[in-house]
Design a protein around this motif. Structure first.
Motif, PDB file in Angstrom:
ATOM      1  N   VAL A  94      -2.942  -4.904  -2.898  1.00  5.51           N
ATOM      2  CA  VAL A  94      -1.649  -5.559  -3.087  1.00  5.51           C
ATOM      3  C   VAL A  94      -0.534  -4.754  -2.421  1.00  5.51           C
ATOM      4  O   VAL A  94      -0.507  -3.528  -2.486  1.00  5.51           O
ATOM      5  CB  VAL A  94      -1.364  -5.748  -4.594  1.00  5.51           C
ATOM      6  N   ASP A  95       0.404  -5.473  -1.803  1.00  3.36           N
ATOM      7  CA  ASP A  95       1.558  -4.847  -1.160  1.00  3.36           C
ATOM      8  C   ASP A  95       2.790  -4.809  -2.057  1.00  3.36           C
ATOM      9  O   ASP A  95       3.651  -3.952  -1.898  1.00  3.36           O
ATOM     10  CB  ASP A  95       1.920  -5.609   0.125  1.00  3.36           C
ATOM     11  N   THR A 117       4.911  -1.677  -3.163  1.00  2.00           N
ATOM     12  CA  THR A 117       6.242  -1.836  -3.741  1.00  2.00           C
ATOM     13  C   THR A 117       6.096  -2.363  -5.156  1.00  2.00           C
ATOM     14  O   THR A 117       5.332  -3.306  -5.396  1.00  2.00           O
ATOM     15  CB  THR A 117       7.103  -2.792  -2.896  1.00  2.00           C
ATOM     16  N   ILE A 118       6.816  -1.756  -6.087  1.00  2.00           N
ATOM     17  CA  ILE A 118       6.679  -2.048  -7.515  1.00  2.00           C
ATOM     18  C   ILE A 118       8.035  -2.466  -8.078  1.00  2.00           C
ATOM     19  O   ILE A 118       9.030  -1.765  -7.893  1.00  2.00           O
ATOM     20  CB  ILE A 118       6.177  -0.802  -8.272  1.00  2.00           C
ATOM     21  N   GLY A 119       8.067  -3.583  -8.779  1.00  5.63           N
ATOM     22  CA  GLY A 119       9.284  -4.031  -9.447  1.00  5.63           C
ATOM     23  C   GLY A 119       9.068  -4.097 -10.946  1.00  5.63           C
ATOM     24  O   GLY A 119       8.273  -4.915 -11.420  1.00  5.63           O
ATOM     25  N   ILE A 120       9.724  -3.217 -11.698  1.00  5.16           N
ATOM     26  CA  ILE A 120       9.582  -3.194 -13.158  1.00  5.16           C
ATOM     27  C   ILE A 120      10.864  -3.701 -13.809  1.00  5.16           C
ATOM     28  O   ILE A 120      11.944  -3.603 -13.228  1.00  5.16           O
ATOM     29  CB  ILE A 120       9.243  -1.784 -13.673  1.00  5.16           C
ATOM     30  N   GLY A 121      10.760  -4.224 -15.029  1.00  5.24           N
ATOM     31  CA  GLY A 121      11.922  -4.741 -15.730  1.00  5.24           C
ATOM     32  C   GLY A 121      12.495  -3.719 -16.696  1.00  5.24           C
ATOM     33  O   GLY A 121      11.765  -3.130 -17.494  1.00  5.24           O
ATOM     34  N   GLY A 172      10.711  -6.749  -0.028  1.00  2.74           N
ATOM     35  CA  GLY A 172       9.397  -6.704   0.578  1.00  2.74           C
ATOM     36  C   GLY A 172       9.406  -6.106   1.971  1.00  2.74           C
ATOM     37  O   GLY A 172      10.456  -5.954   2.600  1.00  2.74           O
ATOM     38  N   PRO A 173       8.209  -5.770   2.474  1.00  2.85           N
ATOM     39  CA  PRO A 173       8.096  -5.147   3.794  1.00  2.85           C
ATOM     40  C   PRO A 173       8.696  -5.985   4.911  1.00  2.85           C
ATOM     41  O   PRO A 173       9.166  -5.457   5.916  1.00  2.85           O
ATOM     42  CB  PRO A 173       6.576  -4.995   3.975  1.00  2.85           C
TER      43      PRO A 173
END
Length: 242
Positions: A34-35, A77-81, A130-131
């Motif tokens: 996963v990217d 790339t990680i997106g946390i809340g 994103g990339p």
């Protein structure tokens, strides 16, 4: 590019346990190439508005350093809340960890009336994500505001990624709305929801992904944790559960 919705079962206000559970899902995502992975709204504390003042963090809180380590190693790339402390007040934010980069934020701009006693409207430090800089983020209620998805389309988004916390009834409505957004703007749409209890309500899960015609490509169940992956080139969808 492989995008991934993480479906979590948060433990109310327990930041260390929730971070550990996030990391398990990130490792699973990395193992599947996963990217970009996104977690549900306020995932680090669970959706608990009454606890936001007590548990809000500054952007560079060291408890989050492990996410940068995983991002660099992935690379992913990680997106946390997270409830984010700002000079204006507490925002509902997505903290973004990108390989070898400083932390960025996408903060909720449109608040539901129930959230206004606890949060302020946010200001983001980043545009499309994103990339390839073609992913638009949305946090829960924002998907119900037509101007939000329209602005994402006009900005050039190819994917609309909604980080939400919805009950079963709310999830059903969100699924209908997001299918329309996908079809109207010819975008892939991804939704990351949670399961378990948040703010005294049972969450609906069913994290989902749609193609550019608004057709549902894949969906998780309404009880378990896992990840839902879409390859934006092939449109192949993969489900992995814990």
């Amino acid at each position: 590019m492989k995008l991934c919705a993480a479906q979590t079962k948060p433990l109310k206000g327990n930041i260390p346990v929730n971070i550990h559970n996030h990391q398990k899902l990130i490792h699973l995502a990395i193992a599947n190439g996963v990217d970009f992975i996104v977690f549900p709204e306020l995932s680090i504390i669970g959706y608990e508005p009454t606890l936001a003042d007590e548990l809000a963090m500054p952007l560079n809180d060291p408890r989050l350093n492990g996410f940068q380590t995983l991002s660099d190693a992935g690379p992913i790339t990680i997106g946390i809340g997270m409830p984010l402390k700002t000079t204006d007040g507490i925002t509902i934010s997505m903290i973004l960890f990108q390989p070898e980069k400083a932390r960025e934020t996408y903060s909720k701009q449109y608040l539901h009336a129930d959230e206004e006693p606890y949060f302020v409207r946010g200001h983001s430090t980043i545009g499309l994500l994103g990339p390839e800089a073609n992913i638009a983020a949305a946090i829960c209620y924002e998907l119900s505001v037509p101007e939000h998805s329209e602005a994402a389309h006009k900005a050039g988004a190819k994917t609309y990624f909604a980080s939400v916390v919805k009950t079963a009834a709310g999830t059903a409505k969100a699924i209908d709305t997001l299918a329309v957004i996908a079809k109207t703007y010819s975008m892939n749409v991804v939704m990351a929801n949670c399961v378990g209890v948040c703010d005294g309500e049972i969450c609906g899960g069913r994290s989902s992904v749609w193609n550019q015609r608004g057709e549902l490509l894949g969906q998780l169940n309404d009880t378990g944790e896992g990840i839902l992956i879409i390859d934006t080139d092939t449109q192949e969808v993969i489900k992995k559960t814990l």
